[in-house]
Design an enzyme around this catalytic site. Structure first.
Site, PDB file in Angstrom:
ATOM      1  CG  ASN A 154      31.289   4.392  -1.812  1.00  0.00           C
ATOM      2  OD1 ASN A 154      30.296   5.061  -2.873  1.00  0.00           O
ATOM      3  ND2 ASN A 154      32.629   4.971  -2.075  1.00  0.00           N
ATOM      4  CE  LYS A 177      22.037   1.514 -11.717  1.00  0.00           C
ATOM      5  NZ  LYS A 177      22.216   1.150 -10.342  1.00  0.00           N
ATOM      6  CD  GLU A 180      20.437  -1.421  -8.743  1.00  0.00           C
ATOM      7  OE1 GLU A 180      21.435  -1.457  -8.764  1.00  0.00           O
ATOM      8  OE2 GLU A 180      19.670  -0.556  -9.476  1.00  0.00           O
ATOM      9  CD  GLU A 252      34.481  10.139  -7.621  1.00  0.00           C
ATOM     10  OE1 GLU A 252      35.546   9.642  -7.611  1.00  0.00           O
ATOM     11  OE2 GLU A 252      34.031  10.609  -6.532  1.00  0.00           O
ATOM     12  CG  LEU A 253      35.666   6.156 -13.443  1.00  0.00           C
ATOM     13  CD1 LEU A 253      36.392   5.838 -14.678  1.00  0.00           C
ATOM     14  CD2 LEU A 253      34.515   5.760 -12.959  1.00  0.00           C
ATOM     15  CB  CYS A 286      36.561   6.814  -4.518  1.00  0.00           C
ATOM     16  SG  CYS A 286      35.799   8.605  -4.350  1.00  0.00           S
ATOM     17  CD  GLU A 383      38.858   1.780  -5.932  1.00  0.00           C
ATOM     18  OE1 GLU A 383      37.977   1.731  -6.758  1.00  0.00           O
ATOM     19  OE2 GLU A 383      38.814   3.226  -5.303  1.00  0.00           O
TER      20      GLU A 383
HETATM   21  P1  NAD Z   1      30.557  -2.415  -9.594  1.00  0.00           P
HETATM   22  O1  NAD Z   1      31.627  -1.631 -10.634  1.00  0.00           O
HETATM   23  O2  NAD Z   1      29.902  -3.658 -10.137  1.00  0.00           O
HETATM   24  O3  NAD Z   1      29.291  -1.353  -9.321  1.00  0.00           O
HETATM   25  C1  NAD Z   1      29.565   0.022  -8.845  1.00  0.00           C
HETATM   26  C2  NAD Z   1      28.421   0.697  -9.161  1.00  0.00           C
HETATM   27  O4  NAD Z   1      28.116   0.801 -10.563  1.00  0.00           O
HETATM   28  C3  NAD Z   1      27.007   0.094  -8.310  1.00  0.00           C
HETATM   29  O5  NAD Z   1      26.138   1.032  -8.040  1.00  0.00           O
HETATM   30  C4  NAD Z   1      26.332  -0.670  -9.734  1.00  0.00           C
HETATM   31  O6  NAD Z   1      24.899  -0.699  -9.495  1.00  0.00           O
HETATM   32  C5  NAD Z   1      26.773   0.145 -10.786  1.00  0.00           C
HETATM   33  N1  NAD Z   1      26.817  -0.524 -12.227  1.00  0.00           N
HETATM   34  C6  NAD Z   1      27.493  -1.531 -12.047  1.00  0.00           C
HETATM   35  N2  NAD Z   1      27.366  -2.103 -13.526  1.00  0.00           N
HETATM   36  C7  NAD Z   1      26.666  -1.063 -14.316  1.00  0.00           C
HETATM   37  C8  NAD Z   1      26.250  -0.692 -15.404  1.00  0.00           C
HETATM   38  N3  NAD Z   1      26.639  -1.680 -16.655  1.00  0.00           N
HETATM   39  N4  NAD Z   1      25.698   0.251 -15.782  1.00  0.00           N
HETATM   40  C9  NAD Z   1      25.572   1.219 -14.813  1.00  0.00           C
HETATM   41  N5  NAD Z   1      25.916   1.067 -13.468  1.00  0.00           N
HETATM   42  C10 NAD Z   1      26.344   0.005 -13.197  1.00  0.00           C
HETATM   43  O7  NAD Z   1      31.453  -2.316  -8.397  1.00  0.00           O
HETATM   44  P2  NAD Z   1      30.811  -2.981  -6.834  1.00  0.00           P
HETATM   45  O8  NAD Z   1      31.190  -4.445  -6.738  1.00  0.00           O
HETATM   46  O9  NAD Z   1      29.424  -2.561  -6.334  1.00  0.00           O
HETATM   47  O10 NAD Z   1      32.032  -2.134  -6.052  1.00  0.00           O
HETATM   48  C11 NAD Z   1      33.358  -2.673  -6.632  1.00  0.00           C
HETATM   49  C12 NAD Z   1      34.208  -1.417  -7.033  1.00  0.00           C
HETATM   50  O11 NAD Z   1      33.450  -0.333  -7.414  1.00  0.00           O
HETATM   51  C13 NAD Z   1      35.199  -1.166  -5.822  1.00  0.00           C
HETATM   52  O12 NAD Z   1      36.354  -1.769  -6.303  1.00  0.00           O
HETATM   53  C14 NAD Z   1      35.319   0.171  -6.431  1.00  0.00           C
HETATM   54  O13 NAD Z   1      36.652   0.299  -7.292  1.00  0.00           O
HETATM   55  C15 NAD Z   1      34.195   0.805  -7.132  1.00  0.00           C
HETATM   56  N6  NAD Z   1      33.482   1.765  -6.546  1.00  0.00           N
HETATM   57  C16 NAD Z   1      33.922   3.040  -6.499  1.00  0.00           C
HETATM   58  C17 NAD Z   1      33.295   4.127  -5.864  1.00  0.00           C
HETATM   59  C18 NAD Z   1      33.740   5.414  -5.837  1.00  0.00           C
HETATM   60  O14 NAD Z   1      33.206   6.204  -5.006  1.00  0.00           O
HETATM   61  N7  NAD Z   1      34.477   6.007  -6.986  1.00  0.00           N
HETATM   62  C19 NAD Z   1      32.067   3.810  -5.314  1.00  0.00           C
HETATM   63  C20 NAD Z   1      31.530   2.381  -5.259  1.00  0.00           C
HETATM   64  C21 NAD Z   1      32.251   1.293  -5.929  1.00  0.00           C
END
Ligand code: NAD
Length: 481
Positions: A154, A177, A180, A252-253, A286, A383
Protein backbone atom coordinates in the site's frame (compact mmCIF):
# COMPACT_ATOMS: atom_id res chain seq x y z
CA UNK A 1 4.56 -4.62 -21.18
CA UNK A 2 4.98 -0.93 -20.35
CA UNK A 3 8.00 1.07 -21.53
CA UNK A 4 8.15 3.21 -18.38
CA UNK A 5 8.28 0.12 -16.16
CA UNK A 6 11.63 -1.65 -15.61
CA UNK A 7 11.90 -5.05 -17.29
CA UNK A 8 14.98 -6.17 -15.36
CA UNK A 9 13.42 -6.93 -11.94
CA UNK A 10 15.65 -9.09 -9.78
CA UNK A 11 16.75 -10.24 -6.35
CA UNK A 12 19.50 -8.31 -4.56
CA UNK A 13 21.83 -10.75 -2.85
CA UNK A 14 25.27 -9.77 -1.60
CA UNK A 15 25.32 -6.58 -3.69
CA UNK A 16 24.41 -8.28 -6.97
CA UNK A 17 21.13 -8.48 -8.84
CA UNK A 18 20.02 -11.99 -9.78
CA UNK A 19 17.59 -12.37 -12.68
CA UNK A 20 16.21 -15.18 -14.80
CA UNK A 21 16.22 -18.97 -14.34
CA UNK A 22 13.52 -18.92 -11.67
CA UNK A 23 9.75 -19.13 -11.39
CA UNK A 24 8.16 -15.74 -11.96
CA UNK A 25 5.27 -13.62 -10.71
CA UNK A 26 3.64 -11.36 -13.31
CA UNK A 27 3.37 -7.81 -11.95
CA UNK A 28 0.12 -6.16 -13.06
CA UNK A 29 -1.00 -2.56 -13.54
CA UNK A 30 -4.11 -2.27 -11.32
CA UNK A 31 -5.50 0.54 -13.51
CA UNK A 32 -5.52 -1.55 -16.70
CA UNK A 33 -4.96 -5.16 -15.52
CA UNK A 34 -2.19 -5.29 -18.16
CA UNK A 35 1.04 -7.12 -17.29
CA UNK A 36 3.96 -4.84 -16.42
CA UNK A 37 6.91 -7.22 -16.00
CA UNK A 38 7.98 -10.63 -14.75
CA UNK A 39 9.43 -10.81 -11.24
CA UNK A 40 11.80 -13.70 -10.41
CA UNK A 41 10.90 -15.60 -7.23
CA UNK A 42 13.61 -16.70 -4.83
CA UNK A 43 14.55 -20.36 -4.53
CA UNK A 44 15.69 -21.89 -1.23
CA UNK A 45 19.28 -21.54 -2.45
CA UNK A 46 18.67 -17.80 -3.05
CA UNK A 47 17.31 -17.41 0.48
CA UNK A 48 20.32 -19.22 1.95
CA UNK A 49 22.63 -16.99 -0.08
CA UNK A 50 20.77 -13.89 1.19
CA UNK A 51 21.10 -15.10 4.79
CA UNK A 52 24.80 -15.77 4.34
CA UNK A 53 25.25 -12.31 2.79
CA UNK A 54 23.30 -10.66 5.62
CA UNK A 55 25.59 -12.32 8.16
CA UNK A 56 28.67 -11.00 6.35
CA UNK A 57 27.02 -7.63 5.85
CA UNK A 58 26.28 -7.39 9.56
CA UNK A 59 29.94 -7.84 10.51
CA UNK A 60 31.00 -5.07 8.12
CA UNK A 61 28.17 -2.63 8.84
CA UNK A 62 28.06 -2.98 12.63
CA UNK A 63 31.81 -2.33 12.77
CA UNK A 64 31.35 1.08 11.11
CA UNK A 65 30.61 4.14 13.23
CA UNK A 66 27.09 5.57 13.33
CA UNK A 67 28.52 8.69 11.63
CA UNK A 68 29.95 6.65 8.73
CA UNK A 69 26.65 4.81 8.35
CA UNK A 70 24.68 8.06 8.42
CA UNK A 71 26.85 9.54 5.65
CA UNK A 72 26.04 6.62 3.32
CA UNK A 73 22.35 6.73 4.20
CA UNK A 74 22.23 10.48 3.49
CA UNK A 75 23.83 9.83 0.11
CA UNK A 76 21.13 7.23 -0.64
CA UNK A 77 18.46 9.81 0.29
CA UNK A 78 20.09 12.31 -2.09
CA UNK A 79 20.04 9.74 -4.93
CA UNK A 80 16.36 9.09 -4.27
CA UNK A 81 15.72 12.85 -4.53
CA UNK A 82 17.44 12.89 -7.92
CA UNK A 83 15.45 9.84 -9.12
CA UNK A 84 12.16 10.82 -7.50
CA UNK A 85 10.17 11.60 -10.66
CA UNK A 86 10.93 8.32 -12.43
CA UNK A 87 10.44 6.18 -9.30
CA UNK A 88 7.09 7.89 -8.62
CA UNK A 89 5.85 6.94 -12.11
CA UNK A 90 6.86 3.32 -11.51
CA UNK A 91 5.12 3.39 -8.13
CA UNK A 92 1.88 4.65 -9.70
CA UNK A 93 2.06 2.01 -12.44
CA UNK A 94 2.36 -0.89 -9.98
CA UNK A 95 0.35 0.45 -7.02
CA UNK A 96 -2.31 2.56 -8.73
CA UNK A 97 -2.15 5.70 -6.56
CA UNK A 98 -2.23 9.15 -8.21
CA UNK A 99 1.17 10.41 -9.34
CA UNK A 100 1.06 13.34 -6.93
CA UNK A 101 0.60 10.87 -4.05
CA UNK A 102 3.50 8.76 -5.31
CA UNK A 103 5.71 11.86 -5.29
CA UNK A 104 4.50 12.58 -1.74
CA UNK A 105 5.36 9.03 -0.69
CA UNK A 106 8.88 9.43 -2.11
CA UNK A 107 9.28 12.65 -0.11
CA UNK A 108 8.25 10.87 3.07
CA UNK A 109 10.61 7.97 2.36
CA UNK A 110 13.49 10.41 1.83
CA UNK A 111 12.66 12.28 5.03
CA UNK A 112 12.47 8.96 6.89
CA UNK A 113 15.93 7.92 5.72
CA UNK A 114 17.45 11.32 6.53
CA UNK A 115 15.83 11.63 9.95
CA UNK A 116 16.67 8.05 10.94
CA UNK A 117 20.27 8.36 9.73
CA UNK A 118 20.72 11.39 12.01
CA UNK A 119 18.94 9.69 14.91
CA UNK A 120 21.36 6.77 14.59
CA UNK A 121 24.04 9.10 15.94
CA UNK A 122 22.05 9.48 19.15
CA UNK A 123 21.63 5.86 20.22
CA UNK A 124 23.11 6.72 23.58
CA UNK A 125 23.26 4.44 26.56
CA UNK A 126 23.47 5.88 30.07
CA UNK A 127 26.03 6.20 32.81
CA UNK A 128 24.72 5.06 36.17
CA UNK A 129 25.57 6.17 39.68
CA UNK A 130 27.98 3.43 40.87
CA UNK A 131 27.77 1.62 44.20
CA UNK A 132 31.44 2.37 44.91
CA UNK A 133 34.17 4.63 43.57
CA UNK A 134 36.03 1.62 42.17
CA UNK A 135 33.09 0.68 40.00
CA UNK A 136 31.68 2.19 36.85
CA UNK A 137 28.25 1.14 35.65
CA UNK A 138 26.65 1.89 32.30
CA UNK A 139 24.40 0.69 29.56
CA UNK A 140 25.37 0.68 25.88
CA UNK A 141 23.18 0.00 22.85
CA UNK A 142 24.20 -2.42 20.16
CA UNK A 143 22.51 -3.67 16.94
CA UNK A 144 20.44 -6.84 17.36
CA UNK A 145 21.86 -8.52 14.23
CA UNK A 146 20.53 -9.42 10.76
CA UNK A 147 16.83 -8.59 10.38
CA UNK A 148 14.10 -10.28 8.30
CA UNK A 149 11.66 -7.59 7.17
CA UNK A 150 8.35 -7.93 5.30
CA UNK A 151 6.77 -4.84 3.75
CA UNK A 152 3.36 -4.46 2.06
CA UNK A 153 2.10 -2.96 -1.21
CA UNK A 154 0.00 0.00 0.00
CA UNK A 155 2.96 2.34 0.68
CA UNK A 156 5.73 0.17 -0.74
CA UNK A 157 8.53 2.73 -0.66
CA UNK A 158 7.95 4.51 2.62
CA UNK A 159 7.10 1.35 4.58
CA UNK A 160 10.16 -0.50 3.24
CA UNK A 161 12.25 2.64 3.90
CA UNK A 162 11.08 2.74 7.52
CA UNK A 163 12.29 -0.80 8.14
CA UNK A 164 15.53 -0.53 6.18
CA UNK A 165 16.44 2.92 7.56
CA UNK A 166 15.86 1.96 11.20
CA UNK A 167 17.72 -1.34 10.83
CA UNK A 168 20.67 0.31 9.05
CA UNK A 169 20.88 3.30 11.40
CA UNK A 170 21.04 0.85 14.32
CA UNK A 171 23.88 -1.07 12.61
CA UNK A 172 21.86 -4.11 11.48
CA UNK A 173 21.84 -5.80 8.06
CA UNK A 174 18.57 -6.90 6.44
CA UNK A 175 16.91 -9.42 4.21
CA UNK A 176 13.78 -7.62 3.14
CA UNK A 177 10.85 -9.09 1.24
CA UNK A 178 8.66 -6.35 -0.18
CA UNK A 179 5.25 -7.24 -1.64
CA UNK A 180 5.31 -9.03 -4.97
CA UNK A 181 2.55 -6.65 -6.20
CA UNK A 182 4.85 -3.60 -6.04
CA UNK A 183 8.47 -4.70 -6.50
CA UNK A 184 10.03 -2.10 -8.81
CA UNK A 185 9.70 0.92 -6.50
CA UNK A 186 11.34 -1.09 -3.69
CA UNK A 187 14.07 -2.27 -6.03
CA UNK A 188 14.74 1.42 -6.82
CA UNK A 189 15.01 2.06 -3.08
CA UNK A 190 17.55 -0.75 -2.63
CA UNK A 191 19.46 0.45 -5.72
CA UNK A 192 19.83 3.91 -4.18
CA UNK A 193 21.48 2.40 -1.07
CA UNK A 194 23.74 0.21 -3.22
CA UNK A 195 24.76 3.15 -5.45
CA UNK A 196 25.40 5.26 -2.35
CA UNK A 197 28.11 2.80 -1.32
CA UNK A 198 26.35 0.74 1.34
CA UNK A 199 28.51 -2.43 1.39
CA UNK A 200 27.37 -5.67 -0.27
CA UNK A 201 25.27 -7.88 2.00
CA UNK A 202 23.94 -5.06 4.19
CA UNK A 203 20.66 -4.84 2.24
CA UNK A 204 19.43 -7.99 0.57
CA UNK A 205 16.08 -7.86 -1.20
CA UNK A 206 14.14 -11.00 -2.13
CA UNK A 207 10.73 -11.77 -3.61
CA UNK A 208 9.06 -15.14 -3.56
CA UNK A 209 6.14 -17.20 -2.37
CA UNK A 210 5.46 -15.22 0.86
CA UNK A 211 4.90 -18.18 3.20
CA UNK A 212 7.98 -20.02 1.88
CA UNK A 213 10.16 -16.93 2.32
CA UNK A 214 8.97 -16.14 5.84
CA UNK A 215 9.21 -19.79 6.98
CA UNK A 216 12.75 -20.06 5.68
CA UNK A 217 14.08 -16.72 6.91
CA UNK A 218 12.49 -16.69 10.35
CA UNK A 219 13.62 -20.25 11.11
CA UNK A 220 17.23 -19.39 10.31
CA UNK A 221 19.55 -18.80 13.28
CA UNK A 222 21.14 -15.95 11.30
CA UNK A 223 18.01 -13.81 11.71
CA UNK A 224 17.83 -12.05 15.07
CA UNK A 225 14.74 -9.89 14.60
CA UNK A 226 11.51 -9.95 12.54
CA UNK A 227 9.61 -6.91 11.33
CA UNK A 228 6.29 -7.12 9.46
CA UNK A 229 3.64 -4.69 8.20
CA UNK A 230 0.42 -6.25 6.98
CA UNK A 231 -2.74 -7.98 8.13
CA UNK A 232 -3.51 -9.36 11.61
CA UNK A 233 -3.79 -13.02 10.44
CA UNK A 234 -0.36 -12.97 8.74
CA UNK A 235 1.09 -11.07 11.71
CA UNK A 236 -0.15 -13.84 14.00
CA UNK A 237 1.43 -16.45 11.75
CA UNK A 238 4.82 -14.71 11.72
CA UNK A 239 4.67 -14.18 15.51
CA UNK A 240 4.21 -17.94 15.95
CA UNK A 241 7.26 -18.64 13.78
CA UNK A 242 9.32 -16.03 15.62
CA UNK A 243 8.01 -17.25 18.98
CA UNK A 244 9.33 -20.76 18.38
CA UNK A 245 12.80 -19.22 18.06
CA UNK A 246 12.17 -16.58 20.78
CA UNK A 247 12.99 -13.80 18.33
CA UNK A 248 11.85 -10.23 18.96
CA UNK A 249 9.24 -8.86 16.56
CA UNK A 250 7.88 -5.53 15.41
CA UNK A 251 4.34 -5.97 14.10
CA UNK A 252 2.51 -3.10 12.41
CA UNK A 253 -0.85 -4.70 11.72
CA UNK A 254 -4.36 -3.76 10.73
CA UNK A 255 -6.53 -0.99 12.09
CA UNK A 256 -10.20 -0.03 12.23
CA UNK A 257 -9.91 3.59 13.21
CA UNK A 258 -12.99 5.35 14.57
CA UNK A 259 -13.69 9.07 14.08
CA UNK A 260 -15.97 10.80 16.61
CA UNK A 261 -17.42 14.11 15.45
CA UNK A 262 -19.12 16.29 18.09
CA UNK A 263 -21.76 18.93 17.45
CA UNK A 264 -19.50 21.90 18.26
CA UNK A 265 -17.55 21.82 14.97
CA UNK A 266 -17.92 23.49 11.57
CA UNK A 267 -19.77 20.61 9.88
CA UNK A 268 -18.98 21.53 6.28
CA UNK A 269 -15.25 21.97 6.86
CA UNK A 270 -14.82 18.82 8.97
CA UNK A 271 -16.98 16.58 6.73
CA UNK A 272 -15.00 17.65 3.65
CA UNK A 273 -11.70 17.09 5.45
CA UNK A 274 -12.85 13.65 6.69
CA UNK A 275 -13.88 12.53 3.19
CA UNK A 276 -10.53 13.62 1.71
CA UNK A 277 -8.61 11.66 4.35
CA UNK A 278 -10.86 8.59 4.12
CA UNK A 279 -10.36 8.10 0.37
CA UNK A 280 -6.60 8.71 0.41
CA UNK A 281 -4.89 5.75 -1.32
CA UNK A 282 -8.41 4.40 -2.04
CA UNK A 283 -8.81 3.66 1.68
CA UNK A 284 -5.85 1.25 1.66
CA UNK A 285 -4.12 2.85 4.63
CA UNK A 286 -3.62 1.27 8.04
CA UNK A 287 -4.41 4.64 9.71
CA UNK A 288 -7.46 5.22 7.48
CA UNK A 289 -10.58 6.55 9.26
CA UNK A 290 -12.92 3.58 8.93
CA UNK A 291 -15.97 4.20 11.16
CA UNK A 292 -17.57 7.59 11.68
CA UNK A 293 -19.65 8.32 14.80
CA UNK A 294 -21.34 11.70 14.37
CA UNK A 295 -23.40 13.51 17.00
CA UNK A 296 -27.11 13.12 16.20
CA UNK A 297 -27.69 16.91 16.14
CA UNK A 298 -25.38 17.34 13.11
CA UNK A 299 -25.68 13.83 11.66
CA UNK A 300 -27.83 14.58 8.58
CA UNK A 301 -25.84 17.67 7.64
CA UNK A 302 -22.54 15.79 8.09
CA UNK A 303 -23.65 12.85 5.91
CA UNK A 304 -24.88 15.23 3.19
CA UNK A 305 -21.56 17.14 3.12
CA UNK A 306 -19.47 13.95 3.27
CA UNK A 307 -21.45 12.44 0.39
CA UNK A 308 -21.07 15.61 -1.68
CA UNK A 309 -17.30 15.56 -1.09
CA UNK A 310 -17.13 11.83 -1.98
CA UNK A 311 -18.98 12.46 -5.23
CA UNK A 312 -16.51 15.17 -6.24
CA UNK A 313 -13.54 12.77 -6.05
CA UNK A 314 -12.12 12.06 -9.53
CA UNK A 315 -11.53 8.32 -9.82
CA UNK A 316 -9.18 7.20 -12.57
CA UNK A 317 -5.77 6.08 -13.74
CA UNK A 318 -3.17 7.51 -11.37
CA UNK A 319 -1.09 8.79 -14.29
CA UNK A 320 -3.97 10.92 -15.61
CA UNK A 321 -3.75 14.55 -14.46
CA UNK A 322 -6.58 15.45 -12.10
CA UNK A 323 -7.07 11.93 -10.69
CA UNK A 324 -7.69 12.07 -6.95
CA UNK A 325 -8.26 8.35 -6.32
CA UNK A 326 -6.74 5.47 -8.29
CA UNK A 327 -7.81 1.83 -8.46
CA UNK A 328 -7.53 -0.64 -5.60
CA UNK A 329 -4.19 -2.39 -5.75
CA UNK A 330 -5.39 -5.88 -6.53
CA UNK A 331 -8.43 -7.97 -7.30
CA UNK A 332 -8.60 -9.23 -3.67
CA UNK A 333 -9.33 -5.68 -2.48
CA UNK A 334 -11.92 -5.16 -5.24
CA UNK A 335 -13.75 -8.35 -4.23
CA UNK A 336 -13.46 -7.34 -0.55
CA UNK A 337 -15.06 -3.92 -1.27
CA UNK A 338 -17.93 -5.59 -3.13
CA UNK A 339 -18.40 -8.11 -0.32
CA UNK A 340 -18.45 -5.41 2.41
CA UNK A 341 -21.22 -3.52 0.58
CA UNK A 342 -23.21 -6.67 -0.15
CA UNK A 343 -23.01 -7.88 3.44
CA UNK A 344 -23.98 -4.47 4.90
CA UNK A 345 -26.92 -4.09 2.48
CA UNK A 346 -28.14 -7.61 3.27
CA UNK A 347 -28.32 -6.44 6.93
CA UNK A 348 -30.33 -3.32 6.06
CA UNK A 349 -27.67 -0.68 5.25
CA UNK A 350 -28.41 2.17 2.87
CA UNK A 351 -25.97 3.21 0.13
CA UNK A 352 -25.77 7.03 0.23
CA UNK A 353 -23.32 7.13 -2.66
CA UNK A 354 -21.12 4.70 -4.61
CA UNK A 355 -21.40 1.01 -3.83
CA UNK A 356 -20.01 -0.61 -6.95
CA UNK A 357 -17.07 -1.17 -9.26
CA UNK A 358 -16.29 1.54 -11.82
CA UNK A 359 -16.19 0.08 -15.35
CA UNK A 360 -15.04 -3.44 -16.12
CA UNK A 361 -11.30 -2.99 -16.53
CA UNK A 362 -8.96 -1.98 -13.70
CA UNK A 363 -9.76 -2.43 -10.01
CA UNK A 364 -11.67 0.86 -9.60
CA UNK A 365 -14.34 1.19 -6.92
CA UNK A 366 -16.60 4.16 -6.24
CA UNK A 367 -16.03 6.23 -3.08
CA UNK A 368 -18.84 4.74 -1.00
CA UNK A 369 -20.85 5.92 2.01
CA UNK A 370 -23.16 3.60 3.97
CA UNK A 371 -25.70 4.54 6.64
CA UNK A 372 -28.10 2.44 8.81
CA UNK A 373 -25.29 -0.11 9.20
CA UNK A 374 -25.99 -3.04 11.52
CA UNK A 375 -23.43 -3.52 14.30
CA UNK A 376 -22.79 -7.09 13.12
CA UNK A 377 -21.89 -5.99 9.57
CA UNK A 378 -18.42 -7.06 8.45
CA UNK A 379 -17.51 -3.46 7.49
CA UNK A 380 -17.73 -2.58 11.21
CA UNK A 381 -15.68 -5.53 12.39
CA UNK A 382 -13.04 -6.37 9.76
CA UNK A 383 -10.39 -3.97 8.47
CA UNK A 384 -12.02 -2.42 5.35
CA UNK A 385 -8.86 -1.42 3.42
CA UNK A 386 -11.05 -0.04 0.62
CA UNK A 387 -13.06 3.17 -0.13
CA UNK A 388 -16.21 2.09 1.75
CA UNK A 389 -17.20 3.93 4.92
CA UNK A 390 -20.09 3.59 7.38
CA UNK A 391 -21.38 6.72 9.17
CA UNK A 392 -23.44 6.23 12.37
CA UNK A 393 -25.12 8.69 14.76
CA UNK A 394 -24.48 8.85 18.53
CA UNK A 395 -26.15 10.68 21.41
CA UNK A 396 -23.67 10.79 24.31
CA UNK A 397 -19.89 10.98 24.65
CA UNK A 398 -19.86 7.74 26.67
CA UNK A 399 -21.75 5.92 23.90
CA UNK A 400 -19.33 7.19 21.24
CA UNK A 401 -16.27 6.14 23.26
CA UNK A 402 -17.72 2.69 23.95
CA UNK A 403 -18.44 2.16 20.25
CA UNK A 404 -15.05 3.51 19.20
CA UNK A 405 -13.32 1.06 21.57
CA UNK A 406 -15.64 -1.83 20.76
CA UNK A 407 -13.40 -3.66 18.27
CA UNK A 408 -10.30 -5.82 18.61
CA UNK A 409 -8.16 -3.27 16.74
CA UNK A 410 -6.39 -0.34 18.43
CA UNK A 411 -4.20 1.35 15.85
CA UNK A 412 -5.57 4.88 15.42
CA UNK A 413 -8.53 6.98 16.56
CA UNK A 414 -9.67 10.50 15.70
CA UNK A 415 -12.06 13.01 17.22
CA UNK A 416 -13.28 16.48 16.32
CA UNK A 417 -14.49 18.84 19.04
CA UNK A 418 -14.04 22.44 20.11
CA UNK A 419 -14.11 21.46 23.81
CA UNK A 420 -10.74 21.17 25.52
CA UNK A 421 -12.28 19.21 28.40
CA UNK A 422 -13.79 16.68 26.04
CA UNK A 423 -10.56 16.45 24.05
CA UNK A 424 -8.64 15.59 27.24
CA UNK A 425 -11.23 12.94 28.14
CA UNK A 426 -10.87 11.39 24.67
CA UNK A 427 -7.08 11.33 24.82
CA UNK A 428 -7.33 9.26 28.02
CA UNK A 429 -10.18 6.95 26.95
CA UNK A 430 -9.62 6.06 23.31
CA UNK A 431 -7.82 2.72 22.99
CA UNK A 432 -5.37 3.45 20.19
CA UNK A 433 -1.66 4.00 19.73
CA UNK A 434 -2.14 6.97 17.37
CA UNK A 435 -4.58 9.77 18.19
CA UNK A 436 -5.68 12.70 16.06
CA UNK A 437 -7.68 15.39 17.87
CA UNK A 438 -9.01 17.85 15.27
CA UNK A 439 -6.22 16.57 13.05
CA UNK A 440 -5.40 13.90 10.49
CA UNK A 441 -1.64 13.52 10.43
CA UNK A 442 -0.12 10.91 8.13
CA UNK A 443 2.72 8.89 9.65
CA UNK A 444 5.92 10.89 10.07
CA UNK A 445 9.59 10.01 10.41
CA UNK A 446 9.86 11.23 13.99
CA UNK A 447 6.48 10.00 15.29
CA UNK A 448 6.12 6.46 16.69
CA UNK A 449 3.32 4.38 15.23
CA UNK A 450 2.31 1.33 17.20
CA UNK A 451 -0.98 -0.44 17.72
CA UNK A 452 -2.78 -1.57 20.86
CA UNK A 453 -4.80 -4.80 21.08
CA UNK A 454 -4.43 -6.86 17.87
CA UNK A 455 -3.07 -3.91 15.87
CA UNK A 456 0.53 -4.64 16.63
CA UNK A 457 3.56 -5.09 18.79
CA UNK A 458 6.23 -2.40 19.16
CA UNK A 459 6.75 0.80 17.18
CA UNK A 460 7.98 2.09 13.86
CA UNK A 461 9.17 5.67 13.47
CA UNK A 462 10.75 8.02 15.98
CA UNK A 463 13.43 7.01 18.49
CA UNK A 464 11.10 4.15 19.52
CA UNK A 465 11.33 2.69 16.00
CA UNK A 466 15.11 2.76 16.09
CA UNK A 467 15.24 1.21 19.55
CA UNK A 468 13.47 -1.84 18.11
CA UNK A 469 16.71 -2.77 16.30
CA UNK A 470 18.98 -2.31 19.31
CA UNK A 471 19.62 -4.30 22.43
CA UNK A 472 20.82 -2.84 25.69
CA UNK A 473 23.98 -4.17 27.28
CA UNK A 474 24.59 -3.46 30.96
CA UNK A 475 28.28 -3.11 31.80
CA UNK A 476 29.80 -2.94 35.26
CA UNK A 477 33.51 -2.44 35.31
CA UNK A 478 35.63 -2.45 38.45
CA UNK A 479 39.15 -1.24 38.87
CA UNK A 480 41.53 -3.95 40.19
CA UNK A 481 43.77 -1.52 42.05
P1 NAD B 1 -2.10 -10.24 3.20
O1 NAD B 1 -2.18 -10.26 4.66
O2 NAD B 1 -2.30 -11.51 2.45
O3 NAD B 1 -0.68 -9.65 2.74
C1 NAD B 1 -0.13 -8.49 3.28
C2 NAD B 1 1.36 -8.54 3.01
O4 NAD B 1 1.90 -9.64 3.70
C3 NAD B 1 1.72 -8.74 1.54
O5 NAD B 1 2.84 -7.96 1.25
C4 NAD B 1 2.07 -10.21 1.45
O6 NAD B 1 3.08 -10.47 0.47
C5 NAD B 1 2.61 -10.49 2.81
N1 NAD B 1 2.40 -11.86 3.23
C6 NAD B 1 1.30 -12.61 3.04
N2 NAD B 1 1.48 -13.84 3.57
C7 NAD B 1 2.71 -13.84 4.10
C8 NAD B 1 3.48 -14.80 4.78
N3 NAD B 1 3.02 -16.04 5.09
N4 NAD B 1 4.72 -14.45 5.18
C9 NAD B 1 5.22 -13.22 4.91
N5 NAD B 1 4.55 -12.28 4.28
C10 NAD B 1 3.31 -12.57 3.88
O7 NAD B 1 -3.09 -9.21 2.69
P2 NAD B 1 -3.41 -8.52 1.32
O8 NAD B 1 -4.53 -9.22 0.60
O9 NAD B 1 -2.19 -8.21 0.54
O10 NAD B 1 -4.00 -7.22 1.95
C11 NAD B 1 -5.17 -7.34 2.71
C12 NAD B 1 -5.03 -6.99 4.15
O11 NAD B 1 -3.70 -6.75 4.54
C13 NAD B 1 -5.75 -5.71 4.41
O12 NAD B 1 -7.08 -5.95 4.71
C14 NAD B 1 -5.01 -5.14 5.56
O13 NAD B 1 -5.61 -5.63 6.75
C15 NAD B 1 -3.66 -5.73 5.51
N6 NAD B 1 -2.61 -4.77 5.15
C16 NAD B 1 -2.21 -3.92 6.11
C17 NAD B 1 -1.22 -3.02 5.82
C18 NAD B 1 -0.75 -2.03 6.85
O14 NAD B 1 -0.20 -1.00 6.49
N7 NAD B 1 -0.90 -2.33 8.15
C19 NAD B 1 -0.65 -2.99 4.56
C20 NAD B 1 -1.11 -3.90 3.59
C21 NAD B 1 -2.08 -4.81 3.91
Amino acid sequence: MNDAYPQDLGLLINGEWHRGGRNVHVVTNPATEAPLAELPLATEADLDAALHAAQRGFHIWSAMSAHQRARLMMRAAQLLKERKESIARVLTLENGKPLVDSLGELDRAIETIEWTAEEGKRTYGRVMVPRSRALSEMTIKRPVGPVAAFAPWNFPVVLAARKVAAALAAGCSTVIKPAEETPASCIALAQAFTDAGVPAGVINMVFGVPAQVSNHLIASTTIKKVSFTGSVPIGRLLCKLAGEQLKPVTMELGGHSPVIVFDDVDVERIATMCAAFKYRNAGQVCLSPNRFYVHERIYDAFVARFVAAAQRIEVGDGLRPGTKMGPLNNVRRLRAAEAFVEDACARGARIETGGKRVGTRGYFFEPTVLTCVDEGASILNEEPFCPVVPIMPFATTEEAIAKANGVEFGLAAYAFTDSLTRASQLVESLEAGWLGINSFTPSLADAPIGGLKTSGIGYEGGPEGLDAYLHTKYVSQASLV
